[in-house]
Design an enzyme around this catalytic site. Structure first.
Site, short mmCIF file in Angstrom:
data_model
loop_
_atom_site.label_atom_id
_atom_site.label_comp_id
_atom_site.label_asym_id
_atom_site.label_seq_id
_atom_site.Cartn_x
_atom_site.Cartn_y
_atom_site.Cartn_z
N SER A 1 -7.99 2.92 -1.73
CA SER A 1 -6.74 2.23 -2.06
C SER A 1 -6.64 1.00 -1.16
O SER A 1 -7.21 0.98 -0.06
CB SER A 1 -5.56 3.16 -1.76
OG SER A 1 -4.36 2.42 -1.61
N TYR B 1 -0.88 8.90 3.69
CA TYR B 1 -1.65 8.39 2.54
C TYR B 1 -2.60 7.27 2.99
O TYR B 1 -3.79 7.29 2.70
CB TYR B 1 -0.68 7.90 1.46
CG TYR B 1 -1.36 7.41 0.21
CD1 TYR B 1 -1.78 8.30 -0.77
CD2 TYR B 1 -1.59 6.05 0.01
CE1 TYR B 1 -2.41 7.85 -1.93
CE2 TYR B 1 -2.22 5.59 -1.14
CZ TYR B 1 -2.62 6.49 -2.11
OH TYR B 1 -3.25 6.05 -3.25
#
Ligand SMILES: NC(=O)c1ccc[n+]([C@@H]2O[C@H](COP(=O)([O-])OP(=O)(O)OC[C@H]3O[C@@H](n4cnc5c(N)ncnc54)[C@H](OP(=O)(O)O)[C@@H]3O)[C@@H](O)[C@H]2O)c1
Length: 255
Positions: A146, A159
């Protein structure tokens, strides 16, 4: 186009019961691969397998919880039994998010994110790479990272840290597996609307963020298909240990 052809290959996609993973499976199937669909929600996987088969592709669903070693082992045993060969392509896509200030985040949420996003990637890559080396076959592993691995953002500490770890793990895996002809690369998507983030992206803050993306929009699922195929196929045969950013310019936005 032959460079991107996946006829005769088998591709495992974790987290293919929805969102980006389901689309990755469709793209790989269209390129000719037989796809193995893995996640916890078996009924969603079976529905996607039927859709892919109706469109002329080949698909097989297997329930897998990437946080549980026994579930991953059982799924790989089932795949080997069913297909008689290891998966040539593995897309490590399963992932979850838990938003909170890091000072307020519970142990449970922190662990859940790390267990799924980081340990799950290691666990599935390990099983997949061992199956390939035992069979003496080359392969391609694609880890879904990501852009949060590359630039900080508030309230997503677990995350972002898990994705930064996946990004670096990709380089270590690429280094260790090059001698076996197994390539390991990562895709680092920017923002694409799925169950993981739709509430945030549809909020006022999400819209403000969209305006800071140089291309002024979030991504369409199909815009990840080309980069995925590059890494999965012979077109990317000299690529390993790399991370491809697909984000409309988000990480290069001006300070
Ligand atoms: N959407 C974005 O903007 C974006 C951006 C960058 C990176 N990503 C990454 O892309 C990947 C896919 O996310 P998404 O946006 O498509 O989100 P999503 O729609 O919520 O999909 C997440 C997938 O992960 C699976 N999953 C979750 N926990 C699992 C577990 N324990 N075992 C096996 N599978 C599990 C889910 O399936 P089950 O619930 O059926 O198990 C689901 O299929 C994630 O790694 C995410 O971090 C997304």
């Amino acid at each position: 186009m032959e460079l991107f052809d996946l006829t005769g290959k088998t591709a495992l996609v974790t987290g293919s019961s929805g969102g980006l993973g389901a689309n990755f499976a469709r793209v790989l199937a269209k390129a000719g691969a037989r796809v193995v669909l893995a996640a916890r929600r078996l009924e969603k996987l079976e529905a996607l397998a039927s859709e892919i088969e109706s469109a002329g592709g080949k698909a097989f669903a297997v329930q897998m919880d990437v946080t549980k070693p026994e579930s991953v082992d059982a799924s790989f045993a089932k795949i080997q039994n069913e297909l008689g060969a290891p998966c040539d392509i593995i897309v490590n896509n399963s992932g979850i998010a838990r938003d909170n200030w890091f000072t307020k985040m519970s142990e449970e949420d922190w662990r859940a994110v790390m267990d799924t996003n980081l340990d799950g990637v290691w666990r599935v890559a390990k099983a997949g790479a061992n199956a390939l080396t035992e069979a003496g076959k080359p392969g391609s592993i694609i880890n879904i990272a990501s852009i949060t691995a590359l630039r900080p953002s508030q309230t997503i500490a677990a995350y972002a840290a898990s994705k930064a770890a996946v990004d670096h793990l990709t380089r270590v895996m690429g280094l260790e597996l090059a001698r076996y002809g197994i390539r390991v690369n990562a895709l680092a998507p920017g923002y694409f609307k799925t169950d993981i983030n739709d509430e945030f992206l549809e909020s006022e803050i999400g819209d403000k963020m969209r305006k800071r993306v140089p291309m002024r929009r979030f991504g369409d699922y199909d815009e990840l298909g080309g980069p995925l195929l590059l890494l999965a196929s012979e077109a990317g045969s000299y690529m390993t240990g790399s991370t491809i950013v697909v984000d409309g310019g988000h990480v290069v936005s001006a300070l």
